[in-house]
Design a protein around this motif. Structure first.
Motif, PDB file in Angstrom:
ATOM      1  N   ARG A  57       9.487   0.113  64.042  1.00  0.00           N
ATOM      2  CA  ARG A  57       9.476  -0.709  62.912  1.00  0.00           C
ATOM      3  C   ARG A  57       8.154  -1.128  62.945  1.00  0.00           C
ATOM      4  O   ARG A  57       7.665  -2.070  63.549  1.00  0.00           O
ATOM      5  N   LYS A  60       7.788  -4.704  62.350  1.00  0.00           N
ATOM      6  CA  LYS A  60       8.226  -5.756  63.363  1.00  0.00           C
ATOM      7  C   LYS A  60       7.467  -5.550  64.671  1.00  0.00           C
ATOM      8  O   LYS A  60       7.350  -6.180  65.325  1.00  0.00           O
ATOM      9  N   TRP A  61       7.184  -4.308  64.910  1.00  0.00           N
ATOM     10  CA  TRP A  61       6.342  -3.869  66.145  1.00  0.00           C
ATOM     11  C   TRP A  61       5.186  -3.249  65.719  1.00  0.00           C
ATOM     12  O   TRP A  61       4.973  -2.228  65.607  1.00  0.00           O
ATOM     13  N   SER A 106      19.300  -4.584  60.661  1.00  0.00           N
ATOM     14  CA  SER A 106      18.827  -6.107  60.376  1.00  0.00           C
ATOM     15  C   SER A 106      18.846  -6.737  61.815  1.00  0.00           C
ATOM     16  O   SER A 106      18.396  -8.037  61.917  1.00  0.00           O
ATOM     17  N   ASP A 107      19.648  -6.217  62.854  1.00  0.00           N
ATOM     18  CA  ASP A 107      19.565  -7.104  64.196  1.00  0.00           C
ATOM     19  C   ASP A 107      18.721  -6.741  65.119  1.00  0.00           C
ATOM     20  O   ASP A 107      18.755  -7.332  66.318  1.00  0.00           O
ATOM     21  N   ASP A 108      17.493  -6.245  64.790  1.00  0.00           N
ATOM     22  CA  ASP A 108      16.490  -6.154  65.713  1.00  0.00           C
ATOM     23  C   ASP A 108      16.555  -5.029  66.957  1.00  0.00           C
ATOM     24  O   ASP A 108      15.673  -4.882  67.517  1.00  0.00           O
ATOM     25  N   GLN A 109      17.902  -4.554  67.215  1.00  0.00           N
ATOM     26  CA  GLN A 109      17.935  -3.632  68.338  1.00  0.00           C
ATOM     27  C   GLN A 109      17.272  -2.483  68.264  1.00  0.00           C
ATOM     28  O   GLN A 109      16.795  -1.869  69.293  1.00  0.00           O
ATOM     29  N   ASP A 111      14.155  -2.048  66.548  1.00  0.00           N
ATOM     30  CA  ASP A 111      12.848  -2.355  66.159  1.00  0.00           C
ATOM     31  C   ASP A 111      11.933  -1.114  67.011  1.00  0.00           C
ATOM     32  O   ASP A 111      10.751  -0.774  66.409  1.00  0.00           O
ATOM     33  N   HIS A 151      13.325  -7.832  74.257  1.00  0.00           N
ATOM     34  CA  HIS A 151      11.758  -7.692  73.731  1.00  0.00           C
ATOM     35  C   HIS A 151      10.733  -7.607  74.585  1.00  0.00           C
ATOM     36  O   HIS A 151       9.816  -6.757  74.749  1.00  0.00           O
TER      37      HIS A 151
END
Length: 171
Positions: A57, A60-61, A106-109, A111, A151
């Motif tokens: 993403r 986000k990343w 939406s849970d970032d797993q 990303d 992360h």
């Protein structure tokens, strides 16, 4: 440098990931590590799997990996998990008529998602799909069959991964 993953501790979904001298906790499938992976069984497949691509993403990343082919995850990014789909265990564009994983979550797993060559070329229907190396939930709860780390640990490991890296998953 290869990555080794083993079950660790009393819960079969808890693992330990080793890269050189470094050790990291990881989450595994709710059924632990099994040799004969089946679609939907919740196991992480034992074997030696080649690291392939990185999906990430970009919102986000910010830094894609240096040494892996990379793909930006969009809201239409998916992965087929339906054994009846001609695109089984492959990336798909959403909407998609067959069952699939949404990579934009939406849970970032997801990303950052590193694909492994489990059940590829050609994929055998029902032998397991969407086996990824991705980000763990904060409590390291079980995955559906993937290997997941924090992360912070992914930020340490990702720059070291190349298409020559193997993930060795041992029961």
């Amino acid at each position: 440098m290869d990555i080794t993953v083993k079950q660790h501790g009393p819960d079969i979904h808890n693992g330990r990931l080793s890269l050189g001298k470094d050790r990291f906790p990881c989450a595994l499938g709710r059924a632990g590590i099994l040799a004969n992976k089946k679609e939907g069984d919740g196991s992480t497949p034992a074997g030696i799997w080649k690291i392939q691509d990185c999906w990430f993403r970009s919102d986000k990343w910010l830094n894609p990996p240096l040494h892996l082919p990379s793909h930006v995850i969009t809201e239409t990014s998916g992965w087929s998990d339906d054994p009846n789909d001609p695109d089984y265990n492959c990336p798909v564009t959403l909407p998609h008529v067959y069952s699939h994983e949404k990579l934009w979550r939406s849970d970032d797993q997801y990303d950052v998602v590193i694909t492994l060559n489990h059940n590829t070329m050609p994929a055998i229907p029902g032998a397991g799909s969407a086996i990824f190396f991705h980000l763990a939930k904060p409590d390291y709860s079980p995955t559906e069959g993937c290997v997941a780390i924090s992360h912070q640990h992914m930020r340490e490991i990702l720059p070291l991964l190349t298409p020559e890296t193997n993930m060795i998953i041992e029961a």
